[in-house]
Structures are given as C-alpha cells and as structure tokens.
Write a protein that holds these residues in place. Structure first.
Motif, short mmCIF file in Angstrom:
data_model
loop_
_atom_site.label_atom_id
_atom_site.label_comp_id
_atom_site.label_asym_id
_atom_site.label_seq_id
_atom_site.Cartn_x
_atom_site.Cartn_y
_atom_site.Cartn_z
N UNK A 97 -1.78 -9.84 -8.07
CA UNK A 97 -1.18 -11.09 -8.53
C UNK A 97 -1.61 -11.35 -9.96
N UNK A 98 -0.90 -12.23 -10.62
CA UNK A 98 -1.30 -12.67 -11.95
C UNK A 98 -0.89 -11.76 -13.08
N UNK A 99 -0.16 -10.69 -12.76
CA UNK A 99 0.24 -9.76 -13.82
C UNK A 99 1.66 -10.02 -14.28
N UNK A 100 2.41 -10.79 -13.52
CA UNK A 100 3.82 -10.98 -13.82
C UNK A 100 4.68 -9.84 -13.31
N UNK A 101 4.00 -8.86 -12.71
CA UNK A 101 4.72 -7.69 -12.23
C UNK A 101 4.56 -7.55 -10.72
N UNK A 102 4.30 -8.70 -10.08
CA UNK A 102 4.05 -8.61 -8.65
C UNK A 102 5.33 -8.24 -7.91
N UNK A 103 5.27 -7.16 -7.17
CA UNK A 103 6.41 -6.75 -6.37
C UNK A 103 6.14 -7.25 -4.96
N UNK A 104 7.01 -8.13 -4.51
CA UNK A 104 6.84 -8.70 -3.18
C UNK A 104 7.55 -7.86 -2.15
N UNK A 106 8.75 -8.18 1.67
CA UNK A 106 8.98 -9.24 2.65
C UNK A 106 8.96 -8.71 4.07
N UNK A 107 8.47 -9.55 4.97
CA UNK A 107 8.62 -9.30 6.39
C UNK A 107 10.01 -9.69 6.83
#
Lengths: 115, 111
Positions: A97-104, A106-107
């Motif tokens: 988190x916090x990098x601006x590049x978070x790849x989510x 999803x469930x």
C-alpha cells in the motif's frame, strides 16, 4: 494458490439485524480492503486495513466497522441494517500500500439482501 | 473528493471491431489509473494499469492516458463476445489506500 476468499456468498437479513462478513486475503498479502457495490454502480470504498491497523475509511456511517486479525484475515460488521445496505460486498487484498501502484485482487463477494 | 466518470452505456460493437471505452477524472494530481473488467455476477478483475502519458499495449488491450485532458481510455481490438462485460476505471488516492471507481461502462459485443 488460493485467491481472496469471502464468506458467505449470499446472505438474507431483515432490517435492524447485524451481519458479519469474512475475508481471507491471498497468501502473503497484508492489506485487506472492503468495498460496497450497489447494482449498476462502481464499487465504493469502505475500509482498508494493513498490518491489523485501519489505514483508510470511506464515507460510511458508524454502523459499519471492520477489523483485521493476526493472520491478515478480516471481518466487516454492519449493525442496524437498512434496506439501502443491500449490495455486493467485495473484499480485496494487495501486496503493498501507499505506492499508488496497489493492484487489488478481489474476492467473489458477499451478496447481502436486506428485507 | 475525487470523481471518476464513465459513460454507463451499453456500448454495442460487432464482433471483430474495436471497442473504445473512456473515463475522465477530476484530480489533476492523479498518477495511476486502472481498468477492471467485471462480468455479470462476478467480481472486478484487473486488466490494465497505466501511469505515463501515451499508450500501453497488452495483447488486444491498449490503455491510453492524457493527463493534460484528464482522460484515460481503453481500446479493445478484435472484440469478442467474451469481452462483453462492464469495464470499470479506477484511480487511487494520494495516500494509496483506496480506489475511486467510475460507474462502469457496459460493453456488448455482438456475434
């Protein structure tokens, strides 16, 4: 490797009741986020947890709460359910988190219906 | 509050055509942009990310970013019926702890 798992898949409740939704992130992911998706709309951010601490909260009432456990799984609790809480609740995990590049990731979501 | 806007559609294209999906955003400081695909009754799946002005290609998908005009688009070449889905544009906040999603554009690819 298992993806993000959520339970239950479907839930029917009546107004005023309480509900607990559960989520297990991808192995190695320490961040869990919760989103609410009403039919026909994009997901809306509810909470983010990282290393068991709340790192972000969306514009939702205090009836919504969450927590993250030492094994990084998470629960979303909603009290005093309203008809408008009927939605798909999505849990997502990410590696950083916090990098601006978070790849989510999803469930499959929990479909909550409030009658 | 960041805003992310998309035309809800449906956007209907014939099989084999190019589908063009557009998204505008309000925060000039946004640096990262994501496209998610969501099939009916399923959860969103990340298909593209873009950070720099210009084009980024991945197979049949091309993401285009124009920060000056504050829009990001997704092109799908040689559209297939299996591409029929809702496409969501998403922008992270500065703290990187949440995504703001657009309302999604529903794409229908007709055989």
């Amino acid at each position: 490797d298992a993806g993000v798992t959520q339970s239950p898949t479907h839930l029917i409740k009546t107004r005023g009741q309480h509900v607990t939704l559960r989520c297990s992130p991808i192995s190695g992911h320490k961040s869990v986020s919760w989103y609410q998706q009403v039919l026909g709309q994009g997901p809306q951010f509810i909470f983010q947890y990282y290393e068991k601490e709340e790192r972000g909260r969306g514009n939702f009432p205090d009836r919504f709460s969450a927590r993250q456990f030492p094994n990084y799984s998470s629960e979303l609790n909603v009290n005093a359910l309203l008809l408008g809480d009927s939605a798909l609740y999505l849990c997502a995990s990410s590696l950083v988190i916090g990098t601006g590049d978070e790849k989510l990731f999803f469930g499959s979501g929990t479909q909550l219906s409030v009658l | 509050q960041k805003e992310v806007e998309q035309n809800s559609g449906p956007l209907s294209v014939p099989e084999g055509a190019i589908a063009s999906l557009n998204c505008t955003y309000s925060d000039r400081g946004s640096q990262s942009f994501f496209w998610y695909r969501q099939y009916s009754g399923k959860s969103p799946e990340l298909i593209m990310s873009i950070y720099s002005n210009g084009d980024k290609e991945d197979g049949r998908f091309t993401a285009q970013l124009n920060k000056a005009s504050q829009y990001v688009s997704l092109l799908i070449r040689d559209s297939q019926p299996s591409d029929s889905a809702t496409y969501l544009c998403a922008v992270p906040n500065n703290a990187g702890n949440m995504l703001t999603f657009g309302g999604g554009t529903r794409l229908m690819v007709k055989p």
